[in-house]
Scaffold this motif. Structure first.
Motif, PDB file in Angstrom:
ATOM      1  N   UNK A  23       0.805  -1.230   0.000  1.00 56.55           N
ATOM      2  CA  UNK A  23       0.000   0.000   0.000  1.00 56.55           C
ATOM      3  C   UNK A  23       0.831   1.271   0.000  1.00 56.55           C
ATOM      4  N   UNK A  24       1.921   1.273   0.763  1.00 59.67           N
ATOM      5  CA  UNK A  24       2.775   2.465   0.816  1.00 59.67           C
ATOM      6  C   UNK A  24       3.428   2.716  -0.538  1.00 59.67           C
ATOM      7  N   UNK A  25       3.905   1.660  -1.190  1.00 60.31           N
ATOM      8  CA  UNK A  25       4.551   1.827  -2.494  1.00 60.31           C
ATOM      9  C   UNK A  25       3.564   2.334  -3.542  1.00 60.31           C
ATOM     10  N   UNK A  26       2.343   1.808  -3.519  1.00 60.68           N
ATOM     11  CA  UNK A  26       1.329   2.247  -4.489  1.00 60.68           C
ATOM     12  C   UNK A  26       0.913   3.684  -4.220  1.00 60.68           C
ATOM     13  N   UNK A  27       0.751   4.036  -2.944  1.00 59.61           N
ATOM     14  CA  UNK A  27       0.375   5.407  -2.598  1.00 59.61           C
ATOM     15  C   UNK A  27       1.474   6.380  -3.005  1.00 59.61           C
ATOM     16  N   UNK A  28       2.726   6.009  -2.767  1.00 59.77           N
ATOM     17  CA  UNK A  28       3.844   6.865  -3.176  1.00 59.77           C
ATOM     18  C   UNK A  28       3.876   7.028  -4.685  1.00 59.77           C
ATOM     19  N   UNK A  29       3.656   5.930  -5.403  1.00 57.08           N
ATOM     20  CA  UNK A  29       3.624   5.982  -6.866  1.00 57.08           C
ATOM     21  C   UNK A  29       2.500   6.891  -7.354  1.00 57.08           C
ATOM     22  N   UNK A  30       1.336   6.796  -6.703  1.00 57.41           N
ATOM     23  CA  UNK A  30       0.186   7.623  -7.102  1.00 57.41           C
ATOM     24  C   UNK A  30       0.472   9.105  -6.902  1.00 57.41           C
ATOM     25  N   UNK A  31       1.130   9.437  -5.806  1.00 59.76           N
ATOM     26  CA  UNK A  31       1.445  10.844  -5.545  1.00 59.76           C
ATOM     27  C   UNK A  31       2.356  11.414  -6.632  1.00 59.76           C
ATOM     28  N   UNK A  32       3.313  10.614  -7.079  1.00 57.85           N
ATOM     29  CA  UNK A  32       4.209  11.065  -8.145  1.00 57.85           C
ATOM     30  C   UNK A  32       3.484  11.064  -9.491  1.00 57.85           C
ATOM     31  N   UNK A  33       2.679  10.017  -9.724  1.00 60.92           N
ATOM     32  CA  UNK A  33       1.976   9.892 -11.008  1.00 60.92           C
ATOM     33  C   UNK A  33       0.984  11.031 -11.221  1.00 60.92           C
ATOM     34  N   UNK A  34       0.340  11.473 -10.132  1.00 58.55           N
ATOM     35  CA  UNK A  34      -0.631  12.560 -10.254  1.00 58.55           C
ATOM     36  C   UNK A  34      -0.001  13.830 -10.810  1.00 58.55           C
ATOM     37  N   UNK A  35       1.285  14.038 -10.516  1.00 56.83           N
ATOM     38  CA  UNK A  35       1.979  15.234 -11.004  1.00 56.83           C
ATOM     39  C   UNK A  35       2.208  15.174 -12.511  1.00 56.83           C
ATOM     40  N   UNK A  36       2.270  13.955 -13.063  1.00 56.03           N
ATOM     41  CA  UNK A  36       2.576  13.783 -14.481  1.00 56.03           C
ATOM     42  C   UNK A  36       1.408  13.168 -15.262  1.00 56.03           C
ATOM     43  N   UNK A  37       0.288  12.942 -14.584  1.00 55.77           N
ATOM     44  CA  UNK A  37      -0.836  12.277 -15.241  1.00 55.77           C
ATOM     45  C   UNK A  37      -1.334  13.054 -16.448  1.00 55.77           C
ATOM     46  N   UNK A  38      -1.391  14.384 -16.318  1.00 56.01           N
ATOM     47  CA  UNK A  38      -1.882  15.200 -17.436  1.00 56.01           C
ATOM     48  C   UNK A  38      -0.984  15.075 -18.653  1.00 56.01           C
ATOM     49  N   UNK A  67       5.649  12.280 -31.969  1.00 57.15           N
ATOM     50  CA  UNK A  67       4.881  11.190 -31.363  1.00 57.15           C
ATOM     51  C   UNK A  67       5.790  10.245 -30.588  1.00 57.15           C
ATOM     52  N   UNK A  68       6.925   9.894 -31.180  1.00 62.57           N
ATOM     53  CA  UNK A  68       7.882   9.008 -30.516  1.00 62.57           C
ATOM     54  C   UNK A  68       8.408   9.640 -29.228  1.00 62.57           C
ATOM     55  N   UNK A  69       8.740  10.924 -29.274  1.00 61.22           N
ATOM     56  CA  UNK A  69       9.235  11.616 -28.079  1.00 61.22           C
ATOM     57  C   UNK A  69       8.183  11.641 -26.978  1.00 61.22           C
ATOM     58  N   UNK A  70       6.922  11.866 -27.369  1.00 60.26           N
ATOM     59  CA  UNK A  70       5.828  11.889 -26.384  1.00 60.26           C
ATOM     60  C   UNK A  70       5.661  10.522 -25.732  1.00 60.26           C
ATOM     61  N   UNK A  71       5.764   9.459 -26.529  1.00 56.91           N
ATOM     62  CA  UNK A  71       5.657   8.108 -25.977  1.00 56.91           C
ATOM     63  C   UNK A  71       6.798   7.806 -25.016  1.00 56.91           C
ATOM     64  N   UNK A  72       7.988   8.227 -25.357  1.00 55.68           N
ATOM     65  CA  UNK A  72       9.147   7.986 -24.484  1.00 55.68           C
ATOM     66  C   UNK A  72       8.970   8.686 -23.141  1.00 55.68           C
ATOM     67  N   UNK A  73       8.446   9.910 -23.164  1.00 53.41           N
ATOM     68  CA  UNK A  73       8.194  10.630 -21.911  1.00 53.41           C
ATOM     69  C   UNK A  73       7.162   9.905 -21.064  1.00 53.41           C
ATOM     70  N   UNK A  74       6.076   9.466 -21.716  1.00 56.52           N
ATOM     71  CA  UNK A  74       5.007   8.769 -20.989  1.00 56.52           C
ATOM     72  C   UNK A  74       5.508   7.454 -20.410  1.00 56.52           C
ATOM     73  N   UNK A  75       6.303   6.720 -21.188  1.00 54.73           N
ATOM     74  CA  UNK A  75       6.831   5.438 -20.724  1.00 54.73           C
ATOM     75  C   UNK A  75       7.776   5.654 -19.541  1.00 54.73           C
ATOM     76  N   UNK A  76       8.586   6.697 -19.608  1.00 51.25           N
ATOM     77  CA  UNK A  76       9.502   6.993 -18.501  1.00 51.25           C
ATOM     78  C   UNK A  76       8.721   7.233 -17.211  1.00 51.25           C
ATOM     79  N   UNK A  77       7.639   8.007 -17.298  1.00 49.34           N
ATOM     80  CA  UNK A  77       6.810   8.280 -16.117  1.00 49.34           C
ATOM     81  C   UNK A  77       6.188   6.996 -15.581  1.00 49.34           C
ATOM     82  N   UNK A  78       5.639   6.175 -16.475  1.00 50.78           N
ATOM     83  CA  UNK A  78       4.964   4.949 -16.055  1.00 50.78           C
ATOM     84  C   UNK A  78       5.943   3.930 -15.471  1.00 50.78           C
ATOM     85  N   UNK A  79       7.129   3.827 -16.041  1.00 53.83           N
ATOM     86  CA  UNK A  79       8.118   2.891 -15.516  1.00 53.83           C
ATOM     87  C   UNK A  79       8.564   3.323 -14.117  1.00 53.83           C
TER      88      UNK A  79
END
Length: 277
Positions: free
Chosen positions: A153-168, A227-239
């Motif tokens: 739960x702590x790892x997922x919550x921490x991930x969510x806090x970071x992901x929310x900053x880059x979700x948009x 498009x490729x650059x945008x995908x790389x940014x998104x993948x970096x955030x998700x990884x």
């Protein structure tokens, strides 16, 4: 002397009964609560939302790669191939999300269905056997179970806090990819129309058409690169949010366990022994 012995026996029995009750509650009550869908609903929903986003990215990546690969002259084929190769990253991210969903329920069940009851059992046996190994094992098992239960739960919550900053920005990647694909498809129609009517083009107009096609191809290549650059940014955030952060949290909790397991348990042993007397 006899009275004192009875008091010691009474305290030991009460502690044993308390540990037995804790073990039974852990097995038949707490383990069912922590594995119930309602208990982990918010966490599971968060993982499901991230999974949907990854699936959308994978779908748009496949569509973009296909559109680019159909451009005449294979000019955009290298970019199309690079976008297609991103599929392996999406699979890794989806696997990490699925693993986290499984661990949410499994870790809670293992902790309160087995680890905590085992710790209580070793504690009860220690009250009557007075073996320090049993006491230390009981303490360490209890600490281990609680820490492991908190890790996911702590790892997922921490991930969510970071992901929310880059979700948009991740969601914007999907919009950009779809928009670029539409523009690429429109350019492909222009190419088809130009090829169909080229016999009707004469004189300077042929030169203008050739120049226009060259500019359109350059535009398509630029759209593909964006498009490729945008995908790389998104993948970096998700990884980072789905793979790296959970691993870092797991390492931190492992260090906490190591520190707590290596602490001098003399004081705890003394307290435990005095209560058992």
């Amino acid at each position: 002397m006899i009275e004192e012995s009875k008091m010691k026996f009474s305290k030991r029995t009460l502690i044993g009964i308390a540990l037995l009750i804790i073990a039974l509650l852990s097995i038949f009550v707490v383990s069912k609560v922590v594995t119930a869908p309602d208990f982990n609903e918010a966490t599971v929903n968060s993982l499901d939302d991230k999974k949907v986003t990854v699936m959308k990215l994978a779908a748009t990546a496949a569509a973009s790669s296909t559109a680019l690969s159909l451009i005449p002259g294979d000019v955009a084929t290298p970019i199309a191939n690079q976008i297609a190769e991103l599929t392996s990253y999406f699979i890794v991210i989806l696997g990490a999300i699925l693993l986290e969903k499984i661990l949410i329920a499994v870790v809670g069940y293992l902790t309160f269905g087995f680890i905590i009851p085992m710790a209580c059992l070793f504690g009860i046996v220690y009250l009557y056997v007075k073996n320090d190994i049993l006491r230390n094992l009981a303490i360490k098992l209890a600490i281990f179970g609680i820490v492991i239960f908190m890790t996911i739960p702590v790892s997922i919550k921490t991930s969510d806090l970071i992901y929310e900053s880059y979700q948009s920005s991740v969601e914007q990647t999907i919009e950009v990819a779809n928009q670029n694909k539409e523009e690429i498809d429109a350019k492909k129609k222009d190419f088809a129309e130009e090829d169909k009517n080229w016999m009707d083009k004469v004189g300077d107009y042929i030169s203008n058409v050739t120049s226009k096609i060259g500019n359109d191809i350059s535009t398509i290549v630029k759209k593909g690169e964006d498009t490729l650059a945008a995908y790389l940014d998104a993948i970096a955030v998700l990884i980072i949010t789905s793979c790296v952060i959970p691993i870092i949290v797991l390492i931190v909790f492992a260090l906490i366990i190591k520190i707590m397991f290596s602490f001098d348990s003399a004081k705890v042993s003394t307290i435990f022994r005095e209560k058992g007397k």
